[in-house]
Design a protein around this motif. Sequence first.
Motif, PDB file in Angstrom:
ATOM      1  N   GLY A 109      38.891 -36.627  30.586  1.00 38.42           N
ATOM      2  CA  GLY A 109      38.281 -35.901  29.360  1.00 38.42           C
ATOM      3  C   GLY A 109      38.261 -36.615  28.097  1.00 38.42           C
ATOM      4  N   SER A 132      39.908 -27.229  30.735  1.00 36.83           N
ATOM      5  CA  SER A 132      40.711 -27.758  31.855  1.00 36.83           C
ATOM      6  C   SER A 132      40.241 -29.153  32.221  1.00 36.83           C
ATOM      7  N   GLY A 133      39.066 -29.701  31.659  1.00 37.71           N
ATOM      8  CA  GLY A 133      38.685 -30.873  31.886  1.00 37.71           C
ATOM      9  C   GLY A 133      39.328 -31.780  30.820  1.00 37.71           C
ATOM     10  N   ASN A 134      40.069 -31.577  30.037  1.00 39.00           N
ATOM     11  CA  ASN A 134      40.680 -32.335  29.017  1.00 39.00           C
ATOM     12  C   ASN A 134      42.109 -32.234  29.201  1.00 39.00           C
ATOM     13  N   ILE A 135      42.630 -33.492  29.819  1.00 37.74           N
ATOM     14  CA  ILE A 135      44.088 -33.650  30.197  1.00 37.74           C
ATOM     15  C   ILE A 135      44.677 -34.137  28.954  1.00 37.74           C
TER      16      ILE A 135
END
Lengths: 323, 169
Positions: free
Chosen positions: B60, B145-148
């Motif tokens: 992400g 949650s798509g960005n770690i």
Amino acid sequence: MRVEWIFPASVDEAVALLARPGHQAIAGGTTVLDLMKLGHRPGPVLVDISRLDLTEISEGGGIIRIGALVSNSQAARSPLIRERLPALSEAILMGASEQIRNAASIGGNLMQATRCGYFRDLAWPCNRRTEGSGCAARTTPAAGHAVLGASAACIATQPSDMAVALLAFDAVVVARAIEGTVRIPVAGFFRGPDEKALPATRLPQGALITGIEIPAPAGPEASGYVKLRGRASYEFASASVAARLEFDGDVLGRAAIAFGGIATTPWRDREAEQLLIGAPLGRAQVGLYLDRALAGADTRPETAHKIPLARGAVHHLLERLAK
Amino acid sequence: MRAGPHSGADAARSPIRLDLTVNGVPVSQMIDPRRSLLDFLREDLELTGTKKGCDHGQCGACTVHVNGERRLSCLQFAAQLQGASVTTIEGVGSADGGLHPLQEAFIRHDALQCGYCTPGQIMSALALMNEGCPEDPAAIKEAMSGNICRCGAYNGIVAAIREVARDAG
């Protein structure tokens, strides 16, 4: 790696192009670009359908229709789908991330490639990539591999959450081929690797998916999706389940249960579902269903955890839907 | 790290024309059809605020807005963006160079350590505001949650997002 890019102006023009060798449809492009960066060769002619008008979500004549170019986000957040097909909305929202769901199309979701590491990495043999080259996963399985529907050719799981819900809803894939429109039930759309590993679907060569048709639920039913995975979000399923239940008084009148994450295709055992019909929904009865539905599972030490996960997911979801 | 497909001698190309706006500025270029939006932004337009993390849609860090929606620029072919409006981290501040309120909140809440994921976190969270930001921290985490963040600044990130969403609401 040469790539040509063509924007057809109509579905007919796209289908005429896709009938030619080396022509591949592209919509959101997320999987194509991902695999291209790993050295997979697309096309080489990419027929870009993203500007075609296949973006309708509608209900009529007892059928709910979703156009192939509706984005995953649009489908999941559509009031019609949230109200009438809650399991489908939940399944889509549990796949990928919002960024990817915004870009990825419904048709592309159905056609996405397996995430098996041996498929993605060109250094390994893979029958799903090159027919007859072998299956590295057979000798070196990993936690993500299938326990149902596997063969000597392939043990890769089917990655789509959406397809699992579509199977529970008896959805039909609508496609246009040169010869005309073809309809393929989701139940027969994904080919298990029993005969040959390729092609992975029964979409006719050169056909273009134009949409999905789902019989509109006739009576009051409860549906939902549960997904268990190695982290709380943004991960493929270790085991997942989509279910639809319709009660007739205190007993179950109809049940449709489909599994994801454990098989080479979205998986459903309609005979086992009959064990649930006409009885009150209880843990023992659900246990009998699970014994039957998962009886053919072929586990390895790496994949044995999928059975208790799948069983737990079904118990959890059916108890939720019964409330 | 490879910067993606370049004009190598063995790479036969059929350049295609691309006209779009990036941060409100019209851009018109011939591009290699294999170019990702991420490489187009970083290598061709020299907008290096958008970060390349995994380059495979798993982290992400490359999140930008395309026509107002958050997307991963690493999994987006630039060739498909004819006429599109793209916004990157360079385009979210005020015209005089001031930070966006969400950027201020990230600083206030210590929502970063190394900062590499931050442009993607900000772009993702700004889109979340438009989608309708939930109040429940667990729901915010799911939406993000798509960005770690490998530094693990998640609690600060969620706090910053909640504060700005609350102020906007």
